[in-house]
Design a protein around this motif. Structure first.
Motif, PDB file in Angstrom:
ATOM      1  N   LEU A  21      -1.367   5.139  -0.072  1.00 16.95           N
ATOM      2  CA  LEU A  21      -1.438   6.284   0.822  1.00 16.95           C
ATOM      3  C   LEU A  21      -1.482   7.563   0.003  1.00 16.95           C
ATOM      4  CD1 LEU A  21      -1.275   7.522   3.694  1.00 16.95           C
ATOM      5  CD2 LEU A  21       1.231   7.478   3.435  1.00 16.95           C
ATOM      6  N   PHE A  22      -2.563   8.327   0.166  1.00 21.96           N
ATOM      7  CA  PHE A  22      -2.725   9.617  -0.513  1.00 21.96           C
ATOM      8  C   PHE A  22      -2.520  10.744   0.497  1.00 21.96           C
ATOM      9  CE2 PHE A  22      -5.080   6.709  -3.169  1.00 21.96           C
ATOM     10  CZ  PHE A  22      -4.992   7.216  -4.460  1.00 21.96           C
ATOM     11  N   ILE A  23      -1.659  11.691   0.132  1.00 22.44           N
ATOM     12  CA  ILE A  23      -1.486  12.901   0.926  1.00 22.44           C
ATOM     13  C   ILE A  23      -1.875  14.088   0.055  1.00 22.44           C
ATOM     14  CG2 ILE A  23       0.086  14.328   2.282  1.00 22.44           C
ATOM     15  CD1 ILE A  23      -0.221  11.599   3.478  1.00 22.44           C
ATOM     16  N   ASN A  24      -2.854  14.838   0.494  1.00 23.63           N
ATOM     17  CA  ASN A  24      -3.354  15.991  -0.261  1.00 23.63           C
ATOM     18  C   ASN A  24      -3.743  15.614  -1.696  1.00 23.63           C
ATOM     19  OD1 ASN A  24      -2.853  17.678   1.992  1.00 23.63           O
ATOM     20  ND2 ASN A  24      -0.714  17.861   1.402  1.00 23.63           N
ATOM     21  N   GLY A  25      -4.375  14.456  -1.821  1.00 26.12           N
ATOM     22  CA  GLY A  25      -4.910  14.021  -3.104  1.00 26.12           C
ATOM     23  C   GLY A  25      -3.928  13.359  -4.044  1.00 26.12           C
ATOM     24  N   VAL A  26      -2.686  13.174  -3.602  1.00 25.44           N
ATOM     25  CA  VAL A  26      -1.643  12.595  -4.459  1.00 25.44           C
ATOM     26  C   VAL A  26      -1.081  11.340  -3.806  1.00 25.44           C
ATOM     27  CG1 VAL A  26       0.607  13.002  -5.536  1.00 25.44           C
ATOM     28  CG2 VAL A  26      -1.035  14.880  -5.331  1.00 25.44           C
ATOM     29  N   VAL A  27      -0.854  10.285  -4.588  1.00 27.89           N
ATOM     30  CA  VAL A  27      -0.274   9.056  -4.049  1.00 27.89           C
ATOM     31  C   VAL A  27       1.159   9.307  -3.581  1.00 27.89           C
ATOM     32  CG1 VAL A  27       0.593   6.751  -4.618  1.00 27.89           C
ATOM     33  CG2 VAL A  27      -1.689   7.422  -5.342  1.00 27.89           C
ATOM     34  N   LYS A  28       1.409   8.963  -2.308  1.00 29.54           N
ATOM     35  CA  LYS A  28       2.744   9.123  -1.746  1.00 29.54           C
ATOM     36  C   LYS A  28       3.431   7.790  -1.491  1.00 29.54           C
ATOM     37  CE  LYS A  28       2.925  13.581  -1.612  1.00 29.54           C
ATOM     38  NZ  LYS A  28       3.910  14.311  -2.437  1.00 29.54           N
ATOM     39  N   LYS A  29       2.637   6.726  -1.341  1.00 28.79           N
ATOM     40  CA  LYS A  29       3.252   5.429  -1.066  1.00 28.79           C
ATOM     41  C   LYS A  29       2.320   4.296  -1.480  1.00 28.79           C
ATOM     42  CE  LYS A  29       5.924   5.007   2.489  1.00 28.79           C
ATOM     43  NZ  LYS A  29       6.490   4.851   3.855  1.00 28.79           N
ATOM     44  N   SER A  30       2.933   3.241  -2.001  1.00 28.00           N
ATOM     45  CA  SER A  30       2.234   2.004  -2.323  1.00 28.00           C
ATOM     46  C   SER A  30       2.736   0.947  -1.349  1.00 28.00           C
ATOM     47  CB  SER A  30       2.524   1.584  -3.765  1.00 28.00           C
ATOM     48  OG  SER A  30       2.013   0.290  -4.038  1.00 28.00           O
ATOM     49  N   VAL A  31       1.816   0.224  -0.697  1.00 23.66           N
ATOM     50  CA  VAL A  31       2.220  -0.795   0.271  1.00 23.66           C
ATOM     51  C   VAL A  31       1.483  -2.101  -0.008  1.00 23.66           C
ATOM     52  CG1 VAL A  31       2.693   0.933   2.048  1.00 23.66           C
ATOM     53  CG2 VAL A  31       0.442  -0.153   1.971  1.00 23.66           C
ATOM     54  N   SER A  32       2.052  -3.191   0.509  1.00 20.61           N
ATOM     55  CA  SER A  32       1.415  -4.494   0.363  1.00 20.61           C
ATOM     56  C   SER A  32       1.836  -5.389   1.512  1.00 20.61           C
ATOM     57  CB  SER A  32       1.811  -5.145  -0.971  1.00 20.61           C
ATOM     58  OG  SER A  32       1.197  -6.421  -1.095  1.00 20.61           O
ATOM     59  N   GLN A  33       0.991  -6.382   1.800  1.00 20.60           N
ATOM     60  CA  GLN A  33       1.325  -7.338   2.850  1.00 20.60           C
ATOM     61  C   GLN A  33       2.152  -8.502   2.322  1.00 20.60           C
ATOM     62  OE1 GLN A  33      -2.043  -8.429   5.337  1.00 20.60           O
ATOM     63  NE2 GLN A  33      -2.957  -6.419   5.073  1.00 20.60           N
ATOM     64  N   ASN A  34       2.264  -8.610   1.002  1.00 22.41           N
ATOM     65  CA  ASN A  34       3.076  -9.676   0.403  1.00 22.41           C
ATOM     66  C   ASN A  34       3.393  -9.321  -1.054  1.00 22.41           C
ATOM     67  OD1 ASN A  34       0.810 -10.546  -1.286  1.00 22.41           O
ATOM     68  ND2 ASN A  34      -0.047 -11.387   0.612  1.00 22.41           N
TER      69      ASN A  34
ATOM     70  N   GLU B 284      -0.272   0.464 -15.026  1.00 25.81           N
ATOM     71  CA  GLU B 284       1.053   0.724 -14.464  1.00 25.81           C
ATOM     72  C   GLU B 284       1.159   0.119 -13.066  1.00 25.81           C
ATOM     73  OE1 GLU B 284       3.783   4.515 -12.974  1.00 25.81           O
ATOM     74  OE2 GLU B 284       1.890   4.861 -14.038  1.00 25.81           O
ATOM     75  N   LEU B 285       2.081  -0.822 -12.900  1.00 25.66           N
ATOM     76  CA  LEU B 285       2.315  -1.418 -11.591  1.00 25.66           C
ATOM     77  C   LEU B 285       3.024  -0.398 -10.690  1.00 25.66           C
ATOM     78  CD1 LEU B 285       2.462  -3.907  -9.674  1.00 25.66           C
ATOM     79  CD2 LEU B 285       4.672  -4.428 -10.742  1.00 25.66           C
ATOM     80  N   LEU B 286       2.525  -0.233  -9.476  1.00 30.00           N
ATOM     81  CA  LEU B 286       3.120   0.691  -8.525  1.00 30.00           C
ATOM     82  C   LEU B 286       3.919  -0.099  -7.510  1.00 30.00           C
ATOM     83  CD1 LEU B 286      -0.003   2.998  -7.971  1.00 30.00           C
ATOM     84  CD2 LEU B 286       1.851   3.281  -9.646  1.00 30.00           C
ATOM     85  N   PRO B 287       5.247  -0.091  -7.588  1.00 30.70           N
ATOM     86  CA  PRO B 287       6.077  -0.892  -6.673  1.00 30.70           C
ATOM     87  C   PRO B 287       5.702  -0.621  -5.214  1.00 30.70           C
ATOM     88  CG  PRO B 287       7.427   0.070  -8.397  1.00 30.70           C
ATOM     89  CD  PRO B 287       6.055   0.695  -8.534  1.00 30.70           C
ATOM     90  N   ALA B 288       5.562  -1.688  -4.441  1.00 35.42           N
ATOM     91  CA  ALA B 288       5.033  -1.568  -3.084  1.00 35.42           C
ATOM     92  C   ALA B 288       6.074  -1.885  -2.010  1.00 35.42           C
ATOM     93  CB  ALA B 288       3.822  -2.477  -2.905  1.00 35.42           C
ATOM     94  N   GLU B 289       5.977  -1.159  -0.923  1.00 33.95           N
ATOM     95  CA  GLU B 289       6.741  -1.486   0.283  1.00 33.95           C
ATOM     96  C   GLU B 289       5.977  -2.566   1.040  1.00 33.95           C
ATOM     97  OE1 GLU B 289       7.311   0.591   4.637  1.00 33.95           O
ATOM     98  OE2 GLU B 289       7.470   1.892   2.880  1.00 33.95           O
ATOM     99  N   ILE B 290       6.660  -3.634   1.441  1.00 30.57           N
ATOM    100  CA  ILE B 290       6.009  -4.710   2.182  1.00 30.57           C
ATOM    101  C   ILE B 290       5.869  -4.279   3.646  1.00 30.57           C
ATOM    102  CG2 ILE B 290       6.103  -7.127   2.872  1.00 30.57           C
ATOM    103  CD1 ILE B 290       5.706  -6.688  -0.122  1.00 30.57           C
ATOM    104  N   ILE B 291       4.642  -4.362   4.147  1.00 33.79           N
ATOM    105  CA  ILE B 291       4.389  -4.001   5.551  1.00 33.79           C
ATOM    106  C   ILE B 291       3.879  -5.220   6.321  1.00 33.79           C
ATOM    107  CG2 ILE B 291       3.940  -1.575   5.054  1.00 33.79           C
ATOM    108  CD1 ILE B 291       0.939  -2.187   5.288  1.00 33.79           C
ATOM    109  N   LYS B 292       4.205  -5.260   7.611  1.00 34.62           N
ATOM    110  CA  LYS B 292       3.753  -6.340   8.473  1.00 34.62           C
ATOM    111  C   LYS B 292       3.273  -5.751   9.787  1.00 34.62           C
ATOM    112  CE  LYS B 292       6.963  -9.670   6.430  1.00 34.62           C
ATOM    113  NZ  LYS B 292       5.925 -10.399   5.688  1.00 34.62           N
TER     114      LYS B 292
END
Length: 256
Positions: A216-229, A247-255
């Motif tokens: 998720l980019f807000i105003n051109g900057v990454v604000k969140k990394s998400v993943s389904q698993n 660089e691995l970007l730690p992700a929030e798991i979304i469902k």
């Protein structure tokens, strides 16, 4: 009296200009990209980004040449989700009953761009002026999203399978000032090609997404990394001391 009237008019003019600038600055420009695998989880995530109870979301299947099965799949995925789905078709014939591309795009709350042939999709958009309208939508705060061709299009450039025989590079719309690789670990040639292109300067440093992960980019900057698993991830790839850094970007798991 005339002098006071002129002062009042000037004051209102400068207030309007200043207020307008503040209003523009307060609009967040949002882009959500994912590596691929178009599904309900990512669609529902975009719905949430609009912060509206029943948003209007426009699907753009230009990369798949408005393929009927692809469009049917869109509507099938939308069936139980809380939004109003639309489709922008570009392979059309003129009709007085149709809305313009600009009307269709700017009347929605979010745009999701499908996958397919990135090179052909961008060529159609530029020929039709859709690229300009999407920029206007972005500036107005309409959510932009997509995976595969639908993620690559928002960046400066990246790797694509739009040409015969092998992967090559394509220039995007440059809404995001980075390079990009979708399908990062889903296709074996993606990662080494992306590394080499950044290392040799063919591509700028940028972001890579596995199929079921997104950024998720807000105003051109990454604000969140998400993943389904836990198996699909996002990365920032750059060059440090003459070597590739992934660089691995730690992700929030979304469902769904």
């Amino acid at each position: 009296m005339k002098l006071m009237f002129k002062i009042l008019i000037l004051s209102l003019f400068f207030f309007t200009i200043t207020f307008g600038q503040v209003a523009v600055k307060d609009i967040d420009k949002t882009i959500f990209v994912y590596g691929g695998d178009f599904n309900k989880v990512f669609i529902n995530y975009v719905v949430g980004l609009t912060k509206k109870p029943h948003p209007k979301i426009l699907f753009i299947p230009t990369g798949a040449a408005d393929n009927a099965n692809y469009i049917n799949n869109w509507y099938s995925n939308c069936a139980e989700l809380p939004f109003i789905p639309y489709v922008l078709r570009t392979f059309i014939n003129s009709s007085p009953k149709q809305k313009t591309f600009e009307e269709q795009i700017l009347e929605c709350d979010a745009v999701i761009v499908g996958g397919g042939n990135t090179l052909n999709m961008l060529a159609v958009w530029r020929a039709q002026g859709i690229d300009t309208v999407l920029r206007k939508a972005y500036e107005r705060g309409i959510i932009l999203a997509g995976g595969s061709a639908g993620s690559l299009c928002w960046f400066i450039s990246g790797s694509t399978d739009s040409r015969p025989k092998e992967l090559s590079f394509v220039e995007g719309l440059s809404f995001l000032n980075y390079s990009h690789s979708p399908h990062y670990h889903s296709e074996p040639t993606r990662q080494p090609l992306y590394h080499n292109a950044i290392l040799t300067g063919k591509l700028k440093p940028g972001y890579a997404c596995d199929d079921r992960s997104g950024l998720l980019f807000i105003n051109g900057v990454v604000k969140k990394s998400v993943s389904q698993n836990v198996d699909n991830n996002n990365y920032f790839v750059s060059v440090v001391d003459g070597k590739i850094r992934e660089e691995l970007l730690p992700a929030e798991i979304i469902k769904e």
